[in-house]
Motif scaffolding. Structure first.
Motif, mmCIF file in Angstrom:
data_model
loop_
_atom_site.group_PDB
_atom_site.id
_atom_site.type_symbol
_atom_site.label_atom_id
_atom_site.label_comp_id
_atom_site.label_asym_id
_atom_site.label_seq_id
_atom_site.Cartn_x
_atom_site.Cartn_y
_atom_site.Cartn_z
ATOM 1 N N GLN A 340 10.003 8.081 4.308
ATOM 2 C CA GLN A 340 8.863 8.535 5.407
ATOM 3 C C GLN A 340 7.618 8.645 4.745
ATOM 4 O O GLN A 340 6.631 8.465 5.369
ATOM 5 N N MET A 341 7.532 9.328 3.575
ATOM 6 C CA MET A 341 6.158 9.764 2.949
ATOM 7 C C MET A 341 5.308 8.434 2.972
ATOM 8 O O MET A 341 4.139 8.494 3.143
ATOM 9 N N PHE A 342 5.841 7.250 2.259
ATOM 10 C CA PHE A 342 5.244 5.951 2.082
ATOM 11 C C PHE A 342 4.871 5.308 3.527
ATOM 12 O O PHE A 342 3.643 4.735 3.613
ATOM 13 N N ARG A 343 5.740 5.318 4.323
ATOM 14 C CA ARG A 343 5.460 4.975 5.904
ATOM 15 C C ARG A 343 4.143 5.485 6.314
ATOM 16 O O ARG A 343 3.390 5.138 6.740
ATOM 17 N N ASP A 344 4.315 6.901 6.153
ATOM 18 C CA ASP A 344 3.031 7.741 6.897
ATOM 19 C C ASP A 344 1.885 7.324 6.070
ATOM 20 O O ASP A 344 0.569 7.140 6.911
ATOM 21 N N TYR A 345 1.634 7.363 4.826
ATOM 22 C CA TYR A 345 0.507 7.013 3.912
ATOM 23 C C TYR A 345 0.223 5.397 4.154
ATOM 24 O O TYR A 345 -1.143 4.966 4.338
ATOM 25 N N ALA A 346 1.220 4.401 4.487
ATOM 26 C CA ALA A 346 0.887 3.125 4.833
ATOM 27 C C ALA A 346 -0.006 3.286 6.184
ATOM 28 O O ALA A 346 -0.896 2.205 6.211
ATOM 29 N N ALA A 347 0.461 3.867 6.971
ATOM 30 C CA ALA A 347 -0.268 4.045 8.403
ATOM 31 C C ALA A 347 -1.567 4.372 8.337
ATOM 32 O O ALA A 347 -2.419 4.269 8.801
ATOM 33 N N ARG A 348 -1.587 5.672 7.516
ATOM 34 C CA ARG A 348 -2.891 6.357 7.379
ATOM 35 C C ARG A 348 -3.864 5.526 6.429
ATOM 36 O O ARG A 348 -5.164 5.775 6.752
ATOM 37 N N TYR A 349 -3.603 4.743 5.461
ATOM 38 C CA TYR A 349 -4.396 3.995 4.749
ATOM 39 C C TYR A 349 -3.918 2.490 4.779
ATOM 40 O O TYR A 349 -3.573 1.863 3.738
ATOM 41 N N PRO A 350 -4.019 1.994 5.672
ATOM 42 C CA PRO A 350 -3.766 0.561 5.792
ATOM 43 C C PRO A 350 -4.854 -0.225 4.923
ATOM 44 O O PRO A 350 -5.953 -0.108 4.821
ATOM 45 N N GLY A 351 -4.306 -1.347 4.514
ATOM 46 C CA GLY A 351 -5.045 -1.951 3.359
ATOM 47 C C GLY A 351 -5.155 -1.543 2.061
ATOM 48 O O GLY A 351 -5.403 -2.222 1.096
ATOM 49 N N LYS A 352 -4.678 -0.135 1.743
ATOM 50 C CA LYS A 352 -4.712 0.178 0.297
ATOM 51 C C LYS A 352 -3.109 0.600 0.207
ATOM 52 O O LYS A 352 -2.913 0.592 -1.459
ATOM 53 N N LEU A 353 -2.286 0.918 0.913
ATOM 54 C CA LEU A 353 -0.972 1.055 0.538
ATOM 55 C C LEU A 353 0.240 0.404 1.598
ATOM 56 O O LEU A 353 -0.229 0.293 2.679
ATOM 57 N N ALA A 354 0.996 -0.311 0.803
ATOM 58 C CA ALA A 354 2.070 -1.098 1.643
ATOM 59 C C ALA A 354 3.453 -0.808 1.057
ATOM 60 O O ALA A 354 3.493 -0.302 -0.161
ATOM 61 N N VAL A 355 4.298 -0.515 1.974
ATOM 62 C CA VAL A 355 5.712 -0.113 1.644
ATOM 63 C C VAL A 355 6.686 -0.956 2.273
ATOM 64 O O VAL A 355 6.693 -1.087 3.223
ATOM 65 N N GLN A 356 7.984 -1.235 1.498
ATOM 66 C CA GLN A 356 8.828 -2.334 2.033
ATOM 67 C C GLN A 356 10.208 -1.499 1.527
ATOM 68 O O GLN A 356 10.611 -1.470 0.350
ATOM 69 N N THR A 357 10.799 -0.545 2.567
ATOM 70 C CA THR A 357 11.892 0.077 2.217
ATOM 71 C C THR A 357 13.284 -0.683 2.320
ATOM 72 O O THR A 357 14.022 -0.572 3.032
ATOM 73 N N LYS A 358 13.294 -1.538 1.226
ATOM 74 C CA LYS A 358 14.550 -2.341 1.264
ATOM 75 C C LYS A 358 14.869 -3.004 -0.362
ATOM 76 O O LYS A 358 13.903 -2.532 -1.180
ATOM 77 N N PHE A 359 15.806 -3.547 -0.598
ATOM 78 C CA PHE A 359 15.713 -4.308 -1.915
ATOM 79 C C PHE A 359 15.719 -5.567 -1.941
ATOM 80 O O PHE A 359 16.400 -6.167 -0.932
ATOM 81 N N ASP A 360 14.618 -6.229 -2.512
ATOM 82 C CA ASP A 360 14.690 -7.813 -2.283
ATOM 83 C C ASP A 360 14.240 -8.169 -3.823
ATOM 84 O O ASP A 360 13.075 -7.774 -4.025
ATOM 85 N N ASP A 361 15.026 -8.892 -4.174
ATOM 86 C CA ASP A 361 14.867 -9.480 -5.597
ATOM 87 C C ASP A 361 13.493 -10.580 -5.928
ATOM 88 O O ASP A 361 12.909 -10.068 -6.797
#
Length: 535
Positions: A340-361
């Motif tokens: 949730q922390m990374f999702r919040d920061y991604a919303a607050r700083y679009p274009g600077k932080l992106a997060v994908q909460t999954k595993f994808d090789d």
């Protein structure tokens, strides 16, 4: 030389973590060095049908488990030139999803350990070495000593036990020990398998195996201390020279930026700067970052937990986003608060932080290829594979000096040009922040950065060196066994010589006694015919 690797999981059949990668790669490297190596693991429900359908049924045996005799099917499959055996039991493995997390895991893996030893004669494979991995296979050495050394098939086998993660030890109530393992009470001692009133599978492996290894030299030193030892530091200190550290490798054919079809653009060491820039722009578009190849991109791939240093990141993430010209891309799952922390920061700083909460090789490989820096500030790290993959793809690691991170990442020295990354010692958020900013500063220095990327990508992160060190351990144990047999033969010969000498002395003494008796008899005969007056 014949070696049997025993593990609860192995790639590509079933994977829950780094252990599966080890079992998928180490045997291949050992085989290339001339070792007859084979692997045995459970036959899980979730093994893909493409592999299950190719398995050869070898037969079945009965495994003694407490008062029962339990069915065990034996299967075989050759994969990448390595023979894999599978222990089949529908109740314990075949009808359940995944590998672990069941209330009766203690019973399941007590059965697995016993089944491996029981199956060996049926497999017509008599190993010189049984190499067990993590707590799931830790009781092999204990059970072999208790139940099997009376059988000549097992007397020459030596054991190696590898700790991949000391946090998971296989601790279960006394009933598992007494009822399922069939061990007598003298094994339930503090210096054997007992730990705080329970049976500890890992402790048994440590105390009874001929050699114990873990997955980096620094971690082998760290776990002898109370801070890192997870309650087993005493047993690990007692192991002394039996405890060794060998860094894991990666499959450098599977992970190769020159041929990795999952990348946006493949590249080599020679054109890495341009190739990584092209991958960066495509990744920025894919995950929603501002497209700018000149801004340093930091990648993070892995579990989002305290162990991985996410509490440090939480302390300074706002400062990084506000004050530094940098982008951050995160891939992984873990604790809800960090997701949730990374999702919040991604919303607050679009274009600077992106997060994908999954595993994808595939996405993980794209992040390794696109990122300029790779952040891994672990609280502890037995070995770590992510930093090796980052180095392989030319993403410069920022790590804390612990465990395998300390053994594989050397801090860059701008005066000598040595080093392949950046590191900090103390588990401190602002020490980490200082190191991030130092790395960003060198990113702007073209000559330094090109040198760093070349050094990172030219390193040997394969299993070749690790396999060589494991082979040396196997050879050491085999040589020790030969010396023991020679010593036993010499002792037996000396004892036989002593017995012969004693027998010879007995013969001489008997001969002397007979001679003395004869002389006495000869002296006695003349006196018998003389008159008393003569006497």
């Amino acid at each position: 030389m014949k070696v049997l690797q025993v593990a609860a999981e192995g790639s590509p059949f079933l994977k829950t973590g780094g252990l599966a990668d080890v079992i998928g790669a180490l045997p291949k490297a050992l085989k290339e060095s001339g070792v007859d190596v084979r692997v045995i693991m459970p036959r899980y429900k979730n093994i893909p049908e493409t592999y299950r359908n190719r398995m050869e049924y070898l037969g079945n045996i009965e495994v003694p488990l407490a008062w029962r005799r339990v069915y065990c099917g034996l299967f075989k499959l050759v994969y990448d030139g390595v023979v894999f055996y599978f222990i089949d039991n529908e109740y314990y493995f075949g009808a359940r999803d995944g590998a672990y997390g069941y209330y009766d895991d203690g019973e399941r893996f007590a059965y697995f350990n016993r089944a491996v030893l029981q199956a060996l004669p049926e497999l017509e494979f008599q190993p010189d070495i049984i190499h067990s991995h993590d707590w799931h296979a830790a009781m092999i050495a204990v059970l072999m000593q208790k139940h099997y050394l009376h059988d000549l098939f097992y007397t020459s086998i030596r054991t190696v036990y590898t700790i991949h993660n000391l946090q998971f030890q296989g601790i279960y109530p006394y009933g598992v020990f007494n009822e399922l393992l069939g061990l007598t009470h003298d094994y339930f001692q503090y210096d054997r398998v007992e730990h705080e009133g329970c049976v500890n599978f890992m402790k048994g492996g440590i105390n009874y195996s001929d050699i114990v290894t873990t997955v980096s030299r620094t971690y082998a030193d760290e776990i002898r201390t109370p801070h890192f030892g997870e309650g087993l530091d005493g047993a690990l200190r007692w192991a002394g020279g039996r405890l060794r550290g060998i860094v894991n490798g990666i499959d450098d054919q599977l992970y190769d930026p020159r041929s990795d079809a999952k990348l946006f653009q493949m590249y080599s060491e020679e054109d890495a700067i341009q190739g990584k820039a092209a991958n960066k722009k495509e990744l920025q578009r894919l995950v929603g970052l501002d497209v700018n190849e000149s801004v340093p991109l930091i990648g993070m791939v892995g579990r989002l937990t305290d162990q991985k240093g996410l509490d440090l990141v939480a302390h300074v993430l706002h400062e990084v986003m506000e004050a530094d010209d940098v982008q951050l891309v995160v891939l992984g799952t873990g604790d809800d608060r960090y997701e949730q922390m990374f999702r919040d920061y991604a919303a607050r700083y679009p274009g600077k932080l992106a997060v994908q909460t999954k595993f994808d090789d595939g996405l993980a490989r794209q992040i390794y290829a696109a990122s300029d820096l790779f952040l891994m500030p672990s609280r502890f790290e037995p070995c770590g594979l992510s930093q090796l993959l980052a180095l392989r793809y030319g993403s410069i690691p920022i790590v804390r000096e612990t465990g395998g991170l300390n053994d594989t990442v050397q801090a860059y020295n701008e005066f000598t040009g040595e080093g392949n990354g950046f590191s900090f010692t103390n588990y401190n958020a602002h020490d980490m922040l200082y190191t991030i900013r130092r790395a960003i500063a060198f990113y702007t220095r073209s000559d330094d950065w090109q040198r760093l990327v070349r050094t990172a990508m030219s390193g040997d992160y394969s299993w070749t060196e690790s396999a060589r060190q494991y082979r040396e351990i196997y050879e050491e144990l085999i040589e020790r066994r030969i010396q023991q047999l020679e010593a036993q033969a010499a002792d037996a010969e000396a004892a036989a010589a002593d017995n012969r000498l004693i027998a010879d002395n007995d013969v001489v003494e008997q001969s002397i006694a007979r001679s003395d008796l004869s002389e006495d008899s000869q002296r006695a005969r003349p006196t018998a015919g003389l008159s008393p007056q003569v006497l």
